[in-house]
Design a protein around this motif. Structure first.
Motif, short mmCIF file in Angstrom:
data_model
loop_
_atom_site.label_atom_id
_atom_site.label_comp_id
_atom_site.label_asym_id
_atom_site.label_seq_id
_atom_site.Cartn_x
_atom_site.Cartn_y
_atom_site.Cartn_z
N GLU A 1 0.83 -1.21 0.00
CA GLU A 1 0.00 0.00 0.00
C GLU A 1 0.86 1.26 0.00
N ILE A 2 0.59 2.14 -0.95
CA ILE A 2 1.27 3.43 -1.04
C ILE A 2 0.20 4.49 -1.30
N ASN A 3 0.10 5.45 -0.41
CA ASN A 3 -0.90 6.53 -0.55
C ASN A 3 -2.31 5.97 -0.79
N ASN A 4 -2.67 4.96 -0.01
CA ASN A 4 -4.01 4.35 -0.04
C ASN A 4 -4.31 3.52 -1.29
N ASP A 5 -3.34 3.32 -2.16
CA ASP A 5 -3.51 2.46 -3.32
C ASP A 5 -2.65 1.21 -3.16
N LEU A 6 -3.07 0.12 -3.78
CA LEU A 6 -2.32 -1.13 -3.73
C LEU A 6 -1.45 -1.29 -4.96
N TYR A 7 -0.18 -1.61 -4.74
CA TYR A 7 0.79 -1.76 -5.83
C TYR A 7 1.40 -3.15 -5.82
N ALA A 8 1.75 -3.61 -7.02
CA ALA A 8 2.40 -4.91 -7.17
C ALA A 8 3.50 -4.81 -8.22
N ASP A 9 4.04 -5.95 -8.56
CA ASP A 9 5.18 -6.07 -9.46
C ASP A 9 5.10 -5.14 -10.68
N GLY A 10 6.16 -4.39 -10.90
CA GLY A 10 6.19 -3.47 -12.04
C GLY A 10 6.13 -4.16 -13.38
N GLY A 11 6.60 -5.41 -13.42
CA GLY A 11 6.62 -6.14 -14.67
C GLY A 11 5.25 -6.49 -15.22
N ILE A 12 4.21 -6.40 -14.39
CA ILE A 12 2.86 -6.70 -14.85
C ILE A 12 2.46 -5.76 -15.99
N MET A 13 2.76 -4.48 -15.82
CA MET A 13 2.37 -3.47 -16.82
C MET A 13 3.54 -2.97 -17.66
#
Length: 261
Positions: free
Chosen positions: A150-162
């Motif tokens: 979680e960063i600034n209320n958003d959920l983030y995952a692996d950069g390679g996805i996008m």
């Protein structure tokens, strides 16, 4: 281009994702150093972001390898039932901070761009200022194994996805872009596409490569060690092998450049 000319230019480095195959980046960095080539700006996704952060922090090759060898992938007390994913990514904060002892992007010795995927907005985002470790955790949080960050209320995952080959942040910032892509594609036999897992792995690899193919080809210099595809993304026993493959491939490319001088 002569190597002497290359060393006089400002150089940007793009490091792809690829799990354990990302150790090929470290081998490539060793070769660059031996040939007197150094980048001033780095952009990476997933494993490439982690290697890039250590490179930007002036870590030695040995320390980079030690980080990946000593960081547990599936530590029993890191498993979670309260978050999506099998392993709680946040539990890796102290380990990351031990090997990457910089609190902010600004405290690094080189400029670094880290790509992560905003799962809620469905977009890749680039981090380059402020807190360093949390975006690195997010960039490497490959689902469904690792929980989102979680960063600034958003959920983030692996950069390679996008965006597994984030060359965009380097455009217009350097004279020369070097790419290191360890998410490579080679021809395979029918025997290598016999199980559901092999089919899923193959199709995912093809999609990732197709999305990034044009960006890879547009680099001024590219390192793509094809043999590295035989190493599994989570195959920790392949760390040293991936490193050697990356080093040998980079040496061959650079030696060929030297001979053409």
């Amino acid at each position: 281009m002569k190597i002497e000319e290359l060393t006089s230019k400002s150089i940007g480095l793009v490091l792809s994702g690829g799990g354990v195959r990302g150790m090929g980046h470290i081998g490539m960095l060793k070769a660059l150093k031996e040939f007197g080539i150094e980048a001033s700006v780095v952009s990476g996704s997933s494993a490439g972001a982690l290697v890039g952060a250590m490179y930007a922090g002036n870590s030695s090759i040995d320390k980079m390898l030690a980080f990946f060898k000593e960081t547990p992938l599936f530590k029993y007390n890191f498993f979670t039932i309260n978050k999506p994913g099998l392993v709680d990514t946040d539990r890796y904060f102290e380990i990351f901070n031990k090997y990457i002892p910089f609190d902010t992007f600004e405290s690094l010795h080189k400029q670094l761009f880290v790509t992560a995927t905003n799962l809620q907005k469905g977009a890749d985002e680039v981090f380059y200022t402020g807190d360093l470790i949390i975006p690195l955790l997010a960039s490497a949080a490959l689902p469904p194994v690792f929980s989102p960050v979680e960063i600034n209320n958003d959920l983030y995952a692996d950069g390679g996805i996008m965006n597994n080959f984030p060359s965009e942040p380097l455009q217009g910032k350097v004279d020369f872009i070097i790419g290191s892509n360890v998410s490579v594609i080679r021809a395979v036999s029918k025997k290598e596409i016999q199980s559901s897992f092999q089919l899923a792995s193959r199709t995912t690899s093809l999609m990732i490569y197709a999305i990034n193919r044009q960006k890879i080809r547009s680099c001024d210099m590219i390192f793509e060690p094809m043999e590295i595809q035989n190493i599994g993304v989570f195959e920790k026993s392949g760390i040293e092998k991936a490193f050697n493959i990356g080093y040998d491939n980079a040496c061959k490319v650079l030696e060929a450049l030297l001979k053409s001088d």
